[in-house]
Scaffold this motif. Sequence first.
Motif, PDB file in Angstrom:
ATOM      1  N   UNK A 139     -16.666   5.910 -15.365  1.00  9.59           N
ATOM      2  CA  UNK A 139     -15.211   5.777 -15.322  1.00  9.59           C
ATOM      3  C   UNK A 139     -14.728   4.864 -16.444  1.00  9.59           C
ATOM      4  N   UNK A 140     -13.443   4.978 -16.766  1.00  5.08           N
ATOM      5  CA  UNK A 140     -12.855   4.125 -17.792  1.00  5.08           C
ATOM      6  C   UNK A 140     -12.889   2.656 -17.371  1.00  5.08           C
ATOM      7  N   UNK A 141     -12.785   2.411 -16.077  1.00  4.22           N
ATOM      8  CA  UNK A 141     -12.855   1.035 -15.588  1.00  4.22           C
ATOM      9  C   UNK A 141     -14.214   0.426 -15.888  1.00  4.22           C
ATOM     10  N   UNK A 142     -15.267   1.189 -15.644  1.00  5.29           N
ATOM     11  CA  UNK A 142     -16.617   0.687 -15.921  1.00  5.29           C
ATOM     12  C   UNK A 142     -16.830   0.500 -17.418  1.00  5.29           C
ATOM     13  N   UNK A 143     -16.305   1.422 -18.219  1.00  3.43           N
ATOM     14  CA  UNK A 143     -16.428   1.289 -19.670  1.00  3.43           C
ATOM     15  C   UNK A 143     -15.739   0.011 -20.145  1.00  3.43           C
ATOM     16  N   UNK A 144     -14.560  -0.268 -19.577  1.00 10.28           N
ATOM     17  CA  UNK A 144     -13.852  -1.496 -19.929  1.00 10.28           C
ATOM     18  C   UNK A 144     -14.641  -2.738 -19.555  1.00 10.28           C
ATOM     19  N   UNK A 145     -15.291  -2.706 -18.393  1.00  4.09           N
ATOM     20  CA  UNK A 145     -16.102  -3.842 -17.962  1.00  4.09           C
ATOM     21  C   UNK A 145     -17.305  -4.036 -18.886  1.00  4.09           C
ATOM     22  N   UNK A 146     -17.934  -2.931 -19.283  1.00 12.66           N
ATOM     23  CA  UNK A 146     -19.088  -3.015 -20.185  1.00 12.66           C
ATOM     24  C   UNK A 146     -18.670  -3.580 -21.534  1.00 12.66           C
ATOM     25  N   UNK A 147     -17.556  -3.085 -22.064  1.00  8.19           N
ATOM     26  CA  UNK A 147     -17.090  -3.550 -23.369  1.00  8.19           C
ATOM     27  C   UNK A 147     -16.676  -5.012 -23.304  1.00  8.19           C
ATOM     28  N   UNK A 148     -16.023  -5.392 -22.210  1.00 15.68           N
ATOM     29  CA  UNK A 148     -15.626  -6.787 -22.061  1.00 15.68           C
ATOM     30  C   UNK A 148     -16.820  -7.713 -21.962  1.00 15.68           C
ATOM     31  N   UNK A 149     -17.829  -7.314 -21.180  1.00 12.15           N
ATOM     32  CA  UNK A 149     -19.032  -8.130 -21.053  1.00 12.15           C
ATOM     33  C   UNK A 149     -19.791  -8.232 -22.359  1.00 12.15           C
ATOM     34  N   UNK A 150     -19.891  -7.111 -23.083  1.00  9.20           N
ATOM     35  CA  UNK A 150     -20.580  -7.114 -24.375  1.00  9.20           C
ATOM     36  C   UNK A 150     -19.866  -8.013 -25.375  1.00  9.20           C
ATOM     37  N   UNK A 151     -18.539  -7.955 -25.379  1.00  5.65           N
ATOM     38  CA  UNK A 151     -17.757  -8.800 -26.283  1.00  5.65           C
ATOM     39  C   UNK A 151     -17.977 -10.274 -25.978  1.00  5.65           C
ATOM     40  N   UNK A 152     -17.998 -10.618 -24.695  1.00  2.00           N
ATOM     41  CA  UNK A 152     -18.216 -12.010 -24.302  1.00  2.00           C
ATOM     42  C   UNK A 152     -19.588 -12.502 -24.758  1.00  2.00           C
ATOM     43  N   UNK A 153     -20.610 -11.664 -24.574  1.00  2.53           N
ATOM     44  CA  UNK A 153     -21.966 -12.038 -24.994  1.00  2.53           C
ATOM     45  C   UNK A 153     -22.042 -12.184 -26.512  1.00  2.53           C
ATOM     46  N   UNK A 154     -21.403 -11.257 -27.242  1.00  2.00           N
ATOM     47  CA  UNK A 154     -21.427 -11.310 -28.704  1.00  2.00           C
ATOM     48  C   UNK A 154     -20.718 -12.556 -29.225  1.00  2.00           C
ATOM     49  N   UNK A 155     -19.587 -12.892 -28.630  1.00  3.55           N
ATOM     50  CA  UNK A 155     -18.852 -14.095 -29.047  1.00  3.55           C
ATOM     51  C   UNK A 155     -19.684 -15.344 -28.778  1.00  3.55           C
TER      52      UNK A 155
END
Length: 237
Positions: A139-155
């Motif tokens: 789902x788009x919700x899960x994709x958003x969560x994955x992208x948000x988590x990945x961004x946080x880890x990368x930062x």
Amino acid sequence: MDWLKDPGFLGTHATIGADLSQLMATLFTGLFVIGWFQAKKRQADAHHWLMLGGMIAMLSFFIAYYLFRQLGVLAVEGKEGFGGSQALYDNVFIPVLILHIILVIIGLVMAIYMIILGFRAQMFIGNRRQLSETPLVTTWKRIGMIMGGTTAVAVLAFALRGATAGFSMRKFEVYLGFLILVAFVLGIETTIQRIWPNGARRHRALGRFTMIIYCILFVTGSFTYTMLYILYPGKIG
């Protein structure tokens, strides 16, 4: 990690770091090839655990080769690591090296993605593991969560790396490129799940694609190793 700069053990002009990297590349490529044959023979449990081992080997390779040694950055920034002509460096070595680095990034993302997809698409019949033929949709919700988590880890990783080794635009570009790649992969996922909603079919198709990437990656890595440390050794080991 100064010991990585000591003379290597394969009898070339390479350092321990370069020889270790080549050895690890051979190891994880071999593991993935064996795992691919296991999948074709429907040896699901053996395939599952061997691919996890291959993933660990690949992550180890990435850490040793690109974070400790930074060979790719050194070779791109200057010709010190290459002893051949400038024309050969510009027209052959650099294009292959850039292709190799791109494939490394794609290979890392696909390795993680395929393992996650394998867990999501699997099912058990008794004690037997196999792929499920049911639709598998993110789902788009899960994709958003994955992208948000990945961004946080990368930062966080960028901040920690900058605090220990200093900030630079090149480091920023690397982490930004990683986030763009993850977003690109997630975008592909939304498209692929429409083409192959069947989880098992998607896993098999992307598994073949990933195997092709790894085989090409091994060839490009071996090519750059041969040029740097056998045919045209330079000042950087």
